[in-house]
Write a protein that holds these residues in place. Sequence first.
Motif, PDB file in Angstrom:
ATOM      1  N   CYS A   1     -30.404 107.356 -68.882  1.00 26.29           N
ATOM      2  CA  CYS A   1     -29.363 106.553 -69.528  1.00 26.29           C
ATOM      3  C   CYS A   1     -28.134 107.429 -69.733  1.00 26.29           C
ATOM      4  O   CYS A   1     -28.195 108.440 -70.437  1.00 26.29           O
ATOM      5  N   LEU A   2     -27.045 107.005 -69.100  1.00 26.76           N
ATOM      6  CA  LEU A   2     -25.772 107.708 -69.263  1.00 26.76           C
ATOM      7  C   LEU A   2     -24.908 106.930 -70.255  1.00 26.76           C
ATOM      8  O   LEU A   2     -24.638 105.751 -70.038  1.00 26.76           O
ATOM      9  N   GLY A   3     -24.497 107.575 -71.309  1.00 28.44           N
ATOM     10  CA  GLY A   3     -23.574 106.967 -72.257  1.00 28.44           C
ATOM     11  C   GLY A   3     -22.149 107.208 -71.791  1.00 28.44           C
ATOM     12  O   GLY A   3     -21.795 108.342 -71.438  1.00 28.44           O
TER      13      GLY A   3
ATOM     14  N   THR B   1     -27.249 116.817 -72.175  1.00 32.42           N
ATOM     15  CA  THR B   1     -28.284 116.375 -73.101  1.00 32.42           C
ATOM     16  C   THR B   1     -27.628 116.004 -74.432  1.00 32.42           C
ATOM     17  O   THR B   1     -26.711 116.691 -74.889  1.00 32.42           O
ATOM     18  N   MET B   2     -28.131 114.929 -75.032  1.00 30.70           N
ATOM     19  CA  MET B   2     -27.531 114.482 -76.301  1.00 30.70           C
ATOM     20  C   MET B   2     -27.858 115.444 -77.442  1.00 30.70           C
ATOM     21  O   MET B   2     -27.265 115.360 -78.501  1.00 30.70           O
TER      22      MET B   2
ATOM     23  N   ALA C   1     -22.298 106.653 -82.143  1.00 31.17           N
ATOM     24  CA  ALA C   1     -23.576 106.613 -82.871  1.00 31.17           C
ATOM     25  C   ALA C   1     -24.581 105.745 -82.113  1.00 31.17           C
ATOM     26  O   ALA C   1     -25.748 106.122 -81.953  1.00 31.17           O
ATOM     27  N   ALA C   2     -24.125 104.576 -81.640  1.00 35.92           N
ATOM     28  CA  ALA C   2     -25.009 103.690 -80.873  1.00 35.92           C
ATOM     29  C   ALA C   2     -25.438 104.379 -79.579  1.00 35.92           C
ATOM     30  O   ALA C   2     -26.618 104.340 -79.205  1.00 35.92           O
ATOM     31  N   VAL C   3     -24.491 105.013 -78.915  1.00 38.24           N
ATOM     32  CA  VAL C   3     -24.792 105.690 -77.648  1.00 38.24           C
ATOM     33  C   VAL C   3     -25.824 106.808 -77.858  1.00 38.24           C
ATOM     34  O   VAL C   3     -26.749 106.972 -77.073  1.00 38.24           O
ATOM     35  N   ALA C   4     -25.656 107.531 -78.963  1.00 40.46           N
ATOM     36  CA  ALA C   4     -26.561 108.659 -79.220  1.00 40.46           C
ATOM     37  C   ALA C   4     -28.004 108.205 -79.413  1.00 40.46           C
ATOM     38  O   ALA C   4     -28.928 108.966 -79.194  1.00 40.46           O
TER      39      ALA C   4
ATOM     40  N   ARG D   1     -27.606 111.380 -71.495  1.00 41.96           N
ATOM     41  CA  ARG D   1     -26.431 112.184 -71.139  1.00 41.96           C
ATOM     42  C   ARG D   1     -25.182 111.436 -71.572  1.00 41.96           C
ATOM     43  O   ARG D   1     -25.237 110.234 -71.845  1.00 41.96           O
ATOM     44  N   LEU D   2     -24.072 112.139 -71.602  1.00 42.70           N
ATOM     45  CA  LEU D   2     -22.834 111.532 -72.107  1.00 42.70           C
ATOM     46  C   LEU D   2     -21.640 111.886 -71.223  1.00 42.70           C
ATOM     47  O   LEU D   2     -21.536 113.013 -70.738  1.00 42.70           O
ATOM     48  N   ALA D   3     -20.761 110.902 -71.019  1.00 40.22           N
ATOM     49  CA  ALA D   3     -19.467 111.164 -70.390  1.00 40.22           C
ATOM     50  C   ALA D   3     -18.398 110.552 -71.289  1.00 40.22           C
ATOM     51  O   ALA D   3     -18.525 109.396 -71.704  1.00 40.22           O
ATOM     52  N   VAL D   4     -17.403 111.350 -71.605  1.00 38.74           N
ATOM     53  CA  VAL D   4     -16.321 110.887 -72.482  1.00 38.74           C
ATOM     54  C   VAL D   4     -15.085 110.638 -71.625  1.00 38.74           C
ATOM     55  O   VAL D   4     -14.681 111.518 -70.856  1.00 38.74           O
ATOM     56  N   MET D   5     -14.504 109.437 -71.759  1.00 40.35           N
ATOM     57  CA  MET D   5     -13.338 109.095 -70.935  1.00 40.35           C
ATOM     58  C   MET D   5     -12.049 109.060 -71.736  1.00 40.35           C
ATOM     59  O   MET D   5     -12.033 108.669 -72.901  1.00 40.35           O
ATOM     60  N   GLN D   6     -10.992 109.462 -71.082  1.00 41.73           N
ATOM     61  CA  GLN D   6      -9.643 109.308 -71.646  1.00 41.73           C
ATOM     62  C   GLN D   6      -8.692 109.039 -70.487  1.00 41.73           C
ATOM     63  O   GLN D   6      -8.714 109.785 -69.490  1.00 41.73           O
ATOM     64  N   ALA D   7      -7.875 108.020 -70.625  1.00 46.41           N
ATOM     65  CA  ALA D   7      -6.880 107.665 -69.606  1.00 46.41           C
ATOM     66  C   ALA D   7      -7.446 107.706 -68.185  1.00 46.41           C
ATOM     67  O   ALA D   7      -6.848 108.271 -67.274  1.00 46.41           O
TER      68      ALA D   7
END
Length: 275
Positions: free
Chosen positions: A44-46, A240-241, A217-220, A225-231
């Motif tokens: 699961c990728l957040g 890893t979370m 918080a929901a994603v965690a 794993r996590l990807a943070v987007m901007q523009a």
Amino acid sequence: MSAVQPLLELRQVSKHFHGGGIFKQGRRVQATKAVSLTLGAKECLGLVGESGSGKSTLGRIILGIEKPEAGEVLFQGINLYGKDKAAIRAVRRDLQVVFQDCFSSVNPRMTAGESIAEPLKNFEGLTYRQTLRTVGELLELVGLKAEDALKFPHQFSGGQLQRVCIARAISLRPKLIVLDEAVSSLDVLVQAQILELLSALREELSMSYVFISHDLAAVARLADRLAVMQAGEIVERLETMEDIHCLTHPVSLALLGAVLPAEPVSRAGGMDAGT
Ligand SMILES: Nc1ncnc2c1ncn2[C@@H]1O[C@H](COP(=O)(O)OP(=O)(O)OP(=O)(O)O)[C@@H](O)[C@H]1O
């Protein structure tokens, strides 16, 4: 020995729009900019970011419904925007979506059973009796009752109807579900229950998720794993979370700030079908 092929691979995917409205005429919006990512089976990728950062556009690109102007989207090794239409159709059933607004995701004049049966009709060619039984099993799998198949959308609560939408999304046993703000419109308690359901279903059906949300918080609670987007760009990633407290990008810190400092994000949460 060759490396294992990822379930999903995005290679340098870019998409822009031209802004509408009298004040924005001609304004170019770079919704995604050279985004590359991979997702393995059962992962699961957040995907988080502020409003307008390009999350939903990327979700639609992953689903094969928003053609990027550059880059490739490979799902099970098939280019979703390539020329091999038969291969694309064959993998499409393995790619499903759950949106935020469950009430507009279903036809108000169709019963829950009819909504859930739609993909089965399109892809499986089951008999009426088989469809009826499968729909009942799916409703029970998401914590509802088989007889709920006869109810119309307005007869469910928001949480219950989201369970119906999840039942429809898993009806073909997909390999990947894009969850686009799938719990965002639910109150906190119901949100926790639906997250718990999604977590259990992922395990049981060996599915992968791309979980799009502005709520870290929901994603965690769900993501590995996590990807943070901007523009339109991925500005920070976590493999890893567990490393959630190591985020450094200002956007990540702003999203984290909405979660902390109350207490560290916990994966705990009860699962109750009575939503
Ligand atoms: N069909 C479209 N036409 C024009 N601009 C669009 C279109 N779809 C998205 N955009 C623009 O692309 C950018 C990214 O939008 P997108 O919906 O992907 O962001 P998001 O991160 O999902 O935002 P939100 O969390 O508010 O849904 C925004 O500036 C948006 O206005």
